[in-house]
Design an enzyme around this catalytic site. Sequence first.
Site, short mmCIF file in Angstrom:
data_model
loop_
_atom_site.label_atom_id
_atom_site.label_comp_id
_atom_site.label_asym_id
_atom_site.label_seq_id
_atom_site.Cartn_x
_atom_site.Cartn_y
_atom_site.Cartn_z
N GLN A 10 63.02 12.83 6.85
CA GLN A 10 62.12 12.22 8.17
C GLN A 10 62.28 13.12 9.31
O GLN A 10 61.63 12.87 10.31
CB GLN A 10 62.89 10.79 8.33
CG GLN A 10 62.64 9.86 7.34
CD GLN A 10 63.18 8.38 7.62
OE1 GLN A 10 64.34 8.37 7.35
NE2 GLN A 10 62.54 7.53 8.15
N CYS B 148 60.55 1.00 8.31
CA CYS B 148 61.03 2.43 8.15
C CYS B 148 60.49 3.19 9.36
O CYS B 148 59.36 2.79 9.95
CB CYS B 148 60.11 2.91 6.98
SG CYS B 148 60.40 4.75 6.77
N GLU C 258 67.05 4.88 1.71
CA GLU C 258 67.25 6.46 2.14
C GLU C 258 67.15 7.25 0.91
O GLU C 258 66.69 8.38 1.14
CB GLU C 258 68.62 6.59 3.16
CG GLU C 258 68.67 5.50 4.13
CD GLU C 258 67.50 5.62 4.99
OE1 GLU C 258 67.12 6.83 5.18
OE2 GLU C 258 67.33 4.65 5.76
#
Length: 180
Positions: free
Chosen positions: A50, A98, A141
Amino acid sequence: MKLPLRYYGDPVLRKIAQPIEEITDEIRQLATDMIETMEANKGIGLAANQVGRLVRLFVSSMDYEDEEGEVHSQEPEVYINPVITKPSGASIERTEACLSIPELSGPLTRPLTITLEATDLEGNRFAKECYGYEARCFMHEIDHLNGTLYVDRIKGKRRKELEPLLRKIKKKYYKTNSRK
Ligand code: ZN
C-alpha cells in the site's frame, strides 16, 4: 516520514510481496514510516504494497475492548513474513474497508479466529492467537501481501453492485494521483 498511499487500480496492489531475508536499517525505517502513514490516515492496518513496497511486512494498531467494556489502545506492532495457521471452521460476516479503497466498505465472511505467526523487528519469531476484528485485520493485511484485495473476496450480486463505485474510486484516487 509519511508515505504516499497507493490506491485501487495501482498495479503494485496486485503484486506478490517478497519475503524479508534480513532486518536491515532500511526495513526498520520502512516500518517506522508505515506506522506514521497508518496513523496519519487513521487506519488500523497497513501492508507494504500500500506504500509501493513489495516486501512481506505489515503494521497494525488496534484498540481493544475488555470484559468491562473499557477500551484500551495498543502500541502499533510490526509483523514481518506473517503466516496464518489454524483458521477456525467458524466464520463471521463483518463490514470491511481499506485505506487503498477510500469511501467504500463491504460485507465479507472470514474465519472468526486464526493463529498468526510472524517475526518482529528484533528478529524473533512469535505466534499469536487472534479473534474477531484483530484476526480479520491480519487476514486483510496478508491478503495485500499476496496481491488480493478484500473486494476480490466479495462475490456475485454484491460484487456487481460495487463495480461502478470501484471504477469511480479508481478514477478519483489512482488516476488523479498517478498523473502528478
Ligand atoms: Zn487494505
